[in-house]
Write a protein that holds these residues in place. Structure first.
Motif, PDB file in Angstrom:
ATOM      1  N   ASP A   1      -7.971  16.885  -7.065  1.00 38.88           N
ATOM      2  CA  ASP A   1      -6.769  17.612  -7.454  1.00 38.88           C
ATOM      3  C   ASP A   1      -5.646  16.639  -7.778  1.00 38.88           C
ATOM      4  O   ASP A   1      -5.789  15.423  -7.634  1.00 38.88           O
ATOM      5  N   ILE A   2      -4.504  17.205  -8.192  1.00 36.96           N
ATOM      6  CA  ILE A   2      -3.321  16.417  -8.518  1.00 36.96           C
ATOM      7  C   ILE A   2      -2.405  16.365  -7.304  1.00 36.96           C
ATOM      8  O   ILE A   2      -2.119  17.403  -6.688  1.00 36.96           O
ATOM      9  N   TYR A   3      -1.915  15.173  -6.994  1.00 35.65           N
ATOM     10  CA  TYR A   3      -1.022  14.954  -5.863  1.00 35.65           C
ATOM     11  C   TYR A   3       0.183  14.128  -6.314  1.00 35.65           C
ATOM     12  O   TYR A   3       0.115  13.409  -7.320  1.00 35.65           O
ATOM     13  N   THR A   4       1.243  14.208  -5.546  1.00 34.40           N
ATOM     14  CA  THR A   4       2.375  13.300  -5.713  1.00 34.40           C
ATOM     15  C   THR A   4       2.707  12.681  -4.361  1.00 34.40           C
ATOM     16  O   THR A   4       2.345  13.211  -3.303  1.00 34.40           O
ATOM     17  N   ILE A   5       3.409  11.548  -4.411  1.00 36.40           N
ATOM     18  CA  ILE A   5       3.824  10.856  -3.191  1.00 36.40           C
ATOM     19  C   ILE A   5       5.078  10.057  -3.520  1.00 36.40           C
ATOM     20  O   ILE A   5       5.240   9.599  -4.656  1.00 36.40           O
ATOM     21  N   PRO A   6       6.004   9.911  -2.575  1.00 38.17           N
ATOM     22  CA  PRO A   6       7.168   9.053  -2.844  1.00 38.17           C
ATOM     23  C   PRO A   6       6.726   7.632  -3.209  1.00 38.17           C
ATOM     24  O   PRO A   6       5.792   7.092  -2.608  1.00 38.17           O
ATOM     25  N   ALA A   7       7.382   7.037  -4.185  1.00 43.37           N
ATOM     26  CA  ALA A   7       7.032   5.677  -4.600  1.00 43.37           C
ATOM     27  C   ALA A   7       7.271   4.667  -3.485  1.00 43.37           C
ATOM     28  O   ALA A   7       6.685   3.581  -3.493  1.00 43.37           O
ATOM     29  N   ALA A   8       8.102   5.031  -2.537  1.00 41.73           N
ATOM     30  CA  ALA A   8       8.350   4.170  -1.385  1.00 41.73           C
ATOM     31  C   ALA A   8       7.318   4.388  -0.283  1.00 41.73           C
ATOM     32  O   ALA A   8       7.358   3.715   0.755  1.00 41.73           O
ATOM     33  N   GLY A   9       6.387   5.303  -0.510  1.00 38.33           N
ATOM     34  CA  GLY A   9       5.403   5.643   0.500  1.00 38.33           C
ATOM     35  C   GLY A   9       5.837   6.857   1.287  1.00 38.33           C
ATOM     36  O   GLY A   9       7.006   7.231   1.292  1.00 38.33           O
ATOM     37  N   GLY A  10       4.888   7.500   1.945  1.00 37.52           N
ATOM     38  CA  GLY A  10       5.206   8.685   2.721  1.00 37.52           C
ATOM     39  C   GLY A  10       4.065   9.673   2.697  1.00 37.52           C
ATOM     40  O   GLY A  10       2.895   9.297   2.589  1.00 37.52           O
ATOM     41  N   VAL A  11       4.408  10.952   2.777  1.00 35.05           N
ATOM     42  CA  VAL A  11       3.420  12.026   2.847  1.00 35.05           C
ATOM     43  C   VAL A  11       3.124  12.545   1.440  1.00 35.05           C
ATOM     44  O   VAL A  11       4.037  12.800   0.660  1.00 35.05           O
ATOM     45  N   GLU A  12       1.845  12.693   1.114  1.00 34.50           N
ATOM     46  CA  GLU A  12       1.484  13.190  -0.198  1.00 34.50           C
ATOM     47  C   GLU A  12       1.609  14.709  -0.260  1.00 34.50           C
ATOM     48  O   GLU A  12       1.487  15.407   0.754  1.00 34.50           O
ATOM     49  N   THR A  13       1.851  15.221  -1.480  1.00 29.07           N
ATOM     50  CA  THR A  13       1.979  16.650  -1.734  1.00 29.07           C
ATOM     51  C   THR A  13       0.911  17.077  -2.727  1.00 29.07           C
ATOM     52  O   THR A  13       0.794  16.496  -3.811  1.00 29.07           O
TER      53      THR A  13
ATOM     54  N   LEU B   1       0.840  -1.196   0.000  1.00 28.38           N
ATOM     55  CA  LEU B   1       0.000   0.000   0.000  1.00 28.38           C
ATOM     56  C   LEU B   1       0.879   1.252   0.000  1.00 28.38           C
ATOM     57  O   LEU B   1       1.801   1.374   0.802  1.00 28.38           O
ATOM     58  N   ILE B   2       0.559   2.206  -0.903  1.00 28.80           N
ATOM     59  CA  ILE B   2       1.314   3.448  -0.983  1.00 28.80           C
ATOM     60  C   ILE B   2       0.499   4.629  -0.459  1.00 28.80           C
ATOM     61  O   ILE B   2       1.006   5.459   0.298  1.00 28.80           O
ATOM     62  N   THR B   3      -0.771   4.730  -0.849  1.00 27.59           N
ATOM     63  CA  THR B   3      -1.619   5.834  -0.399  1.00 27.59           C
ATOM     64  C   THR B   3      -2.656   5.325   0.596  1.00 27.59           C
ATOM     65  O   THR B   3      -3.576   4.598   0.219  1.00 27.59           O
ATOM     66  N   ALA B   4      -2.529   5.734   1.837  1.00 29.08           N
ATOM     67  CA  ALA B   4      -3.517   5.334   2.834  1.00 29.08           C
ATOM     68  C   ALA B   4      -4.836   6.056   2.620  1.00 29.08           C
ATOM     69  O   ALA B   4      -5.912   5.524   2.913  1.00 29.08           O
ATOM     70  N   LEU B   5      -4.779   7.284   2.102  1.00 35.23           N
ATOM     71  CA  LEU B   5      -5.980   8.074   1.879  1.00 35.23           C
ATOM     72  C   LEU B   5      -6.640   7.685   0.560  1.00 35.23           C
ATOM     73  O   LEU B   5      -5.978   7.297  -0.402  1.00 35.23           O
ATOM     74  N   ALA B   6      -7.979   7.800   0.542  1.00 37.88           N
ATOM     75  CA  ALA B   6      -8.737   7.404  -0.646  1.00 37.88           C
ATOM     76  C   ALA B   6      -9.888   8.387  -0.858  1.00 37.88           C
ATOM     77  O   ALA B   6     -10.318   9.063   0.094  1.00 37.88           O
TER      78      ALA B   6
END
Length: 293
Positions: free
Chosen positions: A149-161, A119-124
């Motif tokens: 909107d458009i978001y990015t997140i590290p491919a290793a997981g982490g905090v979205e931008t 799992l990479i994005t906990a939010l849905a």
């Protein structure tokens, strides 16, 4: 973005899917295979030997040399939609899978040869569309607090931008091959149009201005062209990209300008949701559809 439900809704009519290949220079179309069920969104693998598509919640590898399809083991991620992307190093696949707990789309990564998803994005909901050329970052469309909107997140997981914050739907983010830009589509100017921004979200610039609804910009590997899908203005609402419509695949120069229609077809949702350029930038893979009784 897409849900499993609207992907398979065809008013109970039988769907035939045609996996096709299009020569972008001369417009020649070739049917690679015909399926008696819904398939969607082919990715061309970096070695040019296979196409990855989704069907019935799973992903499949279609071998061009033999014309055979094989399911890819994605573990518990068995409700994948048509938002799937291959990693630049060919070692992984990222997917949007509708989680068992709440049915919402989240992003997962698993090995290219198949295996356990992470799992990479906990939010849905989160709908994947792009993977940066350096392999470090994923770009996606997500609904947060009632706005897409458009978001990015590290491919290793982490905090979205969050990169966009404008009224209307922003969707389909995809990196240019040099990693400098993210292309996307947005209704912020009225109709759905193509936009481009710097990878950090700055300098958001409109790139198409015609009287159509344009979706899913896909930049060619050589960085020279952008292919995309268009609906007729009066056929759909600007923020909708349904199946079973008369649509066009168009191409335009990377810096904008006059477009050229490559193909007219019956399709829409599922036709070309993800980047399906061949590695040599000469062909596009896509899916067209026929409806039976």
């Amino acid at each position: 973005m897409q849900t499993i439900q609207n992907a398979t809704q065809t008013n109970e009519r039988k769907v035939t899917s045609l996996l096709e290949c299009l020569d972008v220079k001369n417009g020649e179309r070739k049917v690679l295979a015909v399926f008696d069920q819904l398939i969607e969104a082919p990715n061309w693998t970096q070695d040019g030997q296979s196409l990855i598509y989704n069907s019935g919640g799973l992903l499949y590898s279609f071998e061009l040399a033999t014309g055979t399809s094989n399911a890819i083991d994605s573990g518990y991620a068995n409700q994948c939609n048509n938002d799937h992307v291959l990693s630049p190093d060919r070692n992984q696949i990222a997917v949007s899978h509708h989680s068992k707990e709440d049915g919402q789309s989240r992003i997962y990564i698993f090995p290219f040869e198949g295996g356990h998803p992470t799992l990479i994005t906990a939010l849905a909901p989160s709908y994947l569309h792009g993977w940066s050329p350096d392999g470090q970052t994923l770009a996606y469309c997500a609904e947060r607090k009632g706005q897409y909107d458009i978001y990015t997140i590290p491919a290793a997981g982490g905090v979205e931008t969050q990169l966009t914050d404008t009224a209307g739907l922003d969707d389909g983010p995809e990196y240019s091959p040099d990693g400098r830009h993210i292309w996307f589509n947005s209704t912020r100017s009225g109709l759905m149009q193509l936009w481009r921004m710097n990878a950090d979200g700055s300098e958001q610039t409109q790139m198409t201005f015609d009287e159509s609804n344009s979706w899913f910009p896909h930049v060619s590997p050589d960085g020279e062209s952008v292919a995309y899908l268009t609906y007729r203005k009066d056929d759909v609402a600007p923020n909708d990209h349904p199946a079973n419509k008369n649509v066009e695949i168009r191409i335009m120069p990377i810096h904008g300008g006059e477009y050229r229609t490559l193909a007219e077809l019956f399709g829409g949702q599922g036709t070309i949701n993800v980047n399906s350029w061949s590695p040599d930038s000469t062909k596009l893979a896509f899916v067209s559809y026929r409806l039976g009784e």
